[in-house]
Scaffold this motif. Structure first.
Motif, PDB file in Angstrom:
ATOM      1  N   LEU A   1       0.812  -1.214   0.000  1.00 36.88           N
ATOM      2  CA  LEU A   1       0.000   0.000   0.000  1.00 36.88           C
ATOM      3  C   LEU A   1       0.845   1.264   0.000  1.00 36.88           C
ATOM      4  O   LEU A   1       0.563   2.218  -0.737  1.00 36.88           O
ATOM      5  CB  LEU A   1      -0.922  -0.032   1.226  1.00 36.88           C
ATOM      6  N   ILE A   2       1.891   1.296   0.788  1.00 34.89           N
ATOM      7  CA  ILE A   2       2.681   2.526   0.897  1.00 34.89           C
ATOM      8  C   ILE A   2       3.337   2.898  -0.422  1.00 34.89           C
ATOM      9  O   ILE A   2       3.569   4.076  -0.717  1.00 34.89           O
ATOM     10  CB  ILE A   2       3.737   2.401   2.025  1.00 34.89           C
ATOM     11  N   SER A   3       3.621   1.918  -1.262  1.00 39.41           N
ATOM     12  CA  SER A   3       4.203   2.213  -2.570  1.00 39.41           C
ATOM     13  C   SER A   3       3.240   3.010  -3.436  1.00 39.41           C
ATOM     14  O   SER A   3       3.648   3.905  -4.185  1.00 39.41           O
ATOM     15  CB  SER A   3       4.601   0.909  -3.273  1.00 39.41           C
ATOM     16  N   TYR A   4       1.946   2.707  -3.345  1.00 36.37           N
ATOM     17  CA  TYR A   4       0.954   3.472  -4.089  1.00 36.37           C
ATOM     18  C   TYR A   4       0.928   4.927  -3.618  1.00 36.37           C
ATOM     19  O   TYR A   4       0.808   5.854  -4.430  1.00 36.37           O
ATOM     20  CB  TYR A   4      -0.436   2.861  -3.908  1.00 36.37           C
ATOM     21  N   THR A   5       1.032   5.122  -2.295  1.00 31.43           N
ATOM     22  CA  THR A   5       1.003   6.483  -1.762  1.00 31.43           C
ATOM     23  C   THR A   5       2.243   7.266  -2.189  1.00 31.43           C
ATOM     24  O   THR A   5       2.149   8.432  -2.586  1.00 31.43           O
ATOM     25  CB  THR A   5       0.900   6.451  -0.226  1.00 31.43           C
ATOM     26  N   ILE A   6       3.394   6.631  -2.122  1.00 33.50           N
ATOM     27  CA  ILE A   6       4.624   7.303  -2.564  1.00 33.50           C
ATOM     28  C   ILE A   6       4.509   7.694  -4.033  1.00 33.50           C
ATOM     29  O   ILE A   6       4.880   8.808  -4.436  1.00 33.50           O
ATOM     30  CB  ILE A   6       5.844   6.392  -2.335  1.00 33.50           C
TER      31      ILE A   6
END
Length: 432
Positions: free
Chosen positions: A60-65
């Motif tokens: 998930l955090i990769s999408y936010t980055i």
């Protein structure tokens, strides 16, 4: 045709990289982002913290980055993680080729973690100074669906007012209870708003607010806008945000996030004909049928020359073959996608449509050669590279009504495969 390129800004329709956004040239001062990502994610009920939970082969955090990487006027991103997650975070940055990202250790509370991130923007290793940004945006690592135009509103308001934050209408009435568990009073919902992310600050405002705040604020506080008001006298401009600002909190939210990504990836497709007349006729018929199913479709002859740009702009490909005893064309397409690293961030779909036409006009009952076994072998290898390969066999009919129904069925199957993106069906040669 304007196409979805990098899903990252999500709404009903994706904000596209090649779409002009007026604000892109209007931010002439340095802007940075702090993403607190040190939470344990207890409410999801999962062992893995939610920011590191994976869907569609990506955390998930990769999408936010990626959401912030796509904004050209944002210079740097600081991700704040728990010490035990540092190696995992560095691996994510390396694996998905994130750039301009600094990872720092978090603190024992949310405010301590955010302050560590804010401080890292101006203080380098060994006490060396960094060039601090004019504005810093603070955003939750588990809110991947924020659009550039709203980030621009927050950034410009923060520059003008010193602080700015997103708000949303309350969806439920807020009540106060007595110690005994009875209703004390309720608040008038129309007078209140929910504080959301992102929030923006003049760098010196939020930095000084953290320097001046109390241990109690660090230990129990959660609202950055309140710190700016209480310790710097900066009253934030509040801006109502879109519904896409929602936060992944529970396990079901991860499924919802996956659904949003799939929807965005499935808005269009490219049909490749190879140049033959029969394949082109089928491709044009598929284009009409799939357009009726709300999917934009381009028809091209190959992926060479001017048409090669489809490799970098499209997530879904349909390769039409006519009476071919092999599907070397699919293999070539697969190699081109792998060479372009197209499936790094999102799964790419290839559908091989096998049009079976006999010389006497009668349809054969089986595909030629050992296609099913070869199809499965090719798809198994492709899936390791995040490319999903499916097959559909179509028998030609000279009877117009039957042929039309067959084309419609192929269109429906293709749209379903593209939208579902099911790994379980890869390698299957389905019958239309």
């Amino acid at each position: 045709m304007d196409r979805p390129v990098e899903p990252g800004h999500f709404s009903a329709c994706e904000a596209r990289l090649d779409k002009h956004i007026a604000g892109r040239c209007s931010v002439d001062f340095p802007v940075a982002v702090v993403l607190p990502a040190g939470g344990s994610g207890e409410r999801t009920g999962l062992l893995t913290p939610k920011q590191f939970c994976t869907f569609l082969n990506r955390p998930l955090i990769s999408y936010t980055i990626q959401t912030f990487e796509r904004v050209p006027w944002i210079q740097s991103i600081v991700v704040v993680v728990a010490k035990e997650s540092l190696d995992l975070m560095m691996d994510i940055i390396h694996r998905f080729h994130h750039r301009n990202v600094l990872v720092v250790h978090g603190g024992s509370t949310r405010h301590r973690s955010i302050f560590n991130g804010v401080r890292a923007l101006s203080e380098g290793e060994g006490g060396t100074d960094r060039v601090k940004p004019k504005v810093v945006i603070i955003h939750d690592a588990v809110r991947p669906f924020v659009e550039e135009d709203f980030l621009l509103k927050i950034t410009m308001a923060a520059k003008e007012q010193g602080a700015a934050g997103a708000i949303r209408p309350l969806v439920s009435t807020v009540i106060a209870t007595t110690l005994e568990g009875y209703l004390d009073h309720s608040l008038e919902r129309a007078m209140y708003r929910a504080s959301e992310m992102p929030q923006g600050f003049i760098y010196d405002v939020i930095y000084q607010a953290y320097q001046r705040c109390s241990e109690s604020d660090f230990e129990f506080g959660t609202e950055c806008l309140h710190l700016a008001l209480q310790y710097c006298g900066t009253n934030a401009k509040l801006i109502e945000g879109p519904p896409t600002l929602w936060k992944v909190t529970y396990k079901r939210d991860l499924a919802a996030a996956e659904s949003v990504v799939k929807e965005t990836l499935s808005q269009s497709a490219c049909v490749v004909t190879g140049g033959s007349a029969q394949a082109t006729e089928l491709a044009n018929a598929l284009q009409r049928s799939m357009s009726a199913l709300d999917m934009e479709v381009d028809v091209i002859s190959d992926l060479m020359g001017d048409d090669a740009k489809s490799l970098s702009k499209e997530w879904n490909f349909i390769r039409v073959s006519v009476n071919s005893s092999c599907f070397s064309e699919v293999g070539k397409m697969l190699s081109a996608l792998e060479e372009a690293d197209r499936a790094l961030l999102h799964p790419v779909v290839i559908i091989w449509v096998y049009l079976n036409v006999s010389e006497d006009g009668l349809s054969a009952s089986e595909p030629m050669g050992g296609e099913p076994a070869a199809m499965m072998e090719l798809a198994t290898g492709a899936k390791l590279g995040n490319i999903l390969v499916y097959g559909i066999q179509l028998h030609h009919s000279k009877e117009a009504t039957l042929w039309g129904r067959s084309v419609e069925k192929v269109a429906q199957m293709s749209c379903a495969l593209i939208r579902d993106r099911s790994p379980a069906l890869t390698g299957q040669l389905l019958q239309a």
